[in-house]
Design a protein around this motif. Sequence first.
Motif, PDB file in Angstrom:
ATOM      1  N   THR A   1      28.744  10.176   7.669  1.00  0.00           N
ATOM      2  CA  THR A   1      27.947  11.399   7.659  1.00  0.00           C
ATOM      3  C   THR A   1      26.837  11.295   6.631  1.00  0.00           C
ATOM      4  O   THR A   1      26.979  10.622   5.607  1.00  0.00           O
ATOM      5  CB  THR A   1      28.813  12.636   7.355  1.00  0.00           C
ATOM      6  OG1 THR A   1      28.007  13.815   7.465  1.00  0.00           O
ATOM      7  CG2 THR A   1      29.395  12.574   5.949  1.00  0.00           C
TER       8      THR A   1
ATOM      9  N   GLU B   1      19.095  10.649  17.827  1.00  0.00           N
ATOM     10  CA  GLU B   1      19.679   9.381  17.386  1.00  0.00           C
ATOM     11  C   GLU B   1      19.000   8.203  18.080  1.00  0.00           C
ATOM     12  O   GLU B   1      18.674   7.192  17.448  1.00  0.00           O
ATOM     13  CB  GLU B   1      21.178   9.369  17.686  1.00  0.00           C
ATOM     14  CG  GLU B   1      21.869   8.068  17.299  1.00  0.00           C
ATOM     15  CD  GLU B   1      23.332   8.071  17.673  1.00  0.00           C
ATOM     16  OE1 GLU B   1      23.792   7.080  18.263  1.00  0.00           O
ATOM     17  OE2 GLU B   1      24.010   9.076  17.388  1.00  0.00           O
TER      18      GLU B   1
ATOM     19  N   LYS C   1      20.893  16.054  19.898  1.00  0.00           N
ATOM     20  CA  LYS C   1      21.387  15.172  18.845  1.00  0.00           C
ATOM     21  C   LYS C   1      21.400  13.727  19.316  1.00  0.00           C
ATOM     22  O   LYS C   1      21.067  12.812  18.561  1.00  0.00           O
ATOM     23  CB  LYS C   1      22.786  15.610  18.412  1.00  0.00           C
ATOM     24  CG  LYS C   1      22.810  16.944  17.681  1.00  0.00           C
ATOM     25  CD  LYS C   1      24.233  17.381  17.376  1.00  0.00           C
ATOM     26  CE  LYS C   1      24.247  18.722  16.665  1.00  0.00           C
ATOM     27  NZ  LYS C   1      25.631  19.213  16.440  1.00  0.00           N
TER      28      LYS C   1
ATOM     29  N   ASN D   1      27.777  12.518  16.415  1.00  0.00           N
ATOM     30  CA  ASN D   1      26.621  12.245  15.563  1.00  0.00           C
ATOM     31  C   ASN D   1      26.339  10.758  15.392  1.00  0.00           C
ATOM     32  O   ASN D   1      25.229  10.381  15.003  1.00  0.00           O
ATOM     33  CB  ASN D   1      26.827  12.882  14.187  1.00  0.00           C
ATOM     34  CG  ASN D   1      26.776  14.391  14.258  1.00  0.00           C
ATOM     35  OD1 ASN D   1      25.998  14.952  15.021  1.00  0.00           O
ATOM     36  ND2 ASN D   1      27.614  15.058  13.478  1.00  0.00           N
TER      37      ASN D   1
END
Length: 245
Positions: free
Chosen positions: A217, A90, A86, A131
């Motif tokens: 999100t 990114e 993840k 995230n």
Amino acid sequence: MKKIIINKKYYGSIELAQTRNAYNIFISVIRAYKTNEYISLRTIYSDEKLKSFDSYKSGGFEYELRELDMYIELSKLLNFTSADAKKLKEQMLFVKDDAFVHLDISKNLVLFNKKKQSKAKRSYLFWDIENFSNISSMFSDIIEPLEIEDEHIYVSCNPDSLYLFRAEWEADLFDFGKTFNSFNFTKCDHGKNVADGVLLNNFKELKARDANIYVMTYDRELKELFKEACHESNNLYALERKILY
């Protein structure tokens, strides 16, 4: 769809990424899982390949991003951490996008629960740092321009990610004179999407009224859950992916 059956146990099905290496990546992960090997990005990519992601080349990362999405989906089905994937995804997206235009996270924020914003007395931020771990951008694009107070910031993180990246995150926070303790920070338990669940519960318990609510999100399901829990007097802002030209 590719069924995942290991030792006669069915774990689910996954769609292979449309790349030349997708099947080999799938097999590498399954083989490592069968032999109880530690699964990481080095299971699917060589050190040389991983190093190549540090710099952008025209047309680059398209296939690798598909493969990382597949790898992350595998991690959910087989219950191994994909925090490194993840974070790499990114970084790749940031490098790729920055090759064309400087991205401002706030430009992807849209009003999600109503057509027209109403007056608000205060602002709250709900942030899964796993995230959205580009801390500098979060402060420069969101927290500082919107003047969100520390006590109104809710941060969550799953334990595997915290173990891998805590020192790095704390160093970045230090640049802004902050620590995890500056915010409403929760170290979550193991499990699927627990960080998102914690943030949603934080929001429900807050019972905010006449406020701007910023949810970091892109996950449609999570946005809908926040919308369901959001009082009509609030302005709920969430992220929406936009096409770059």
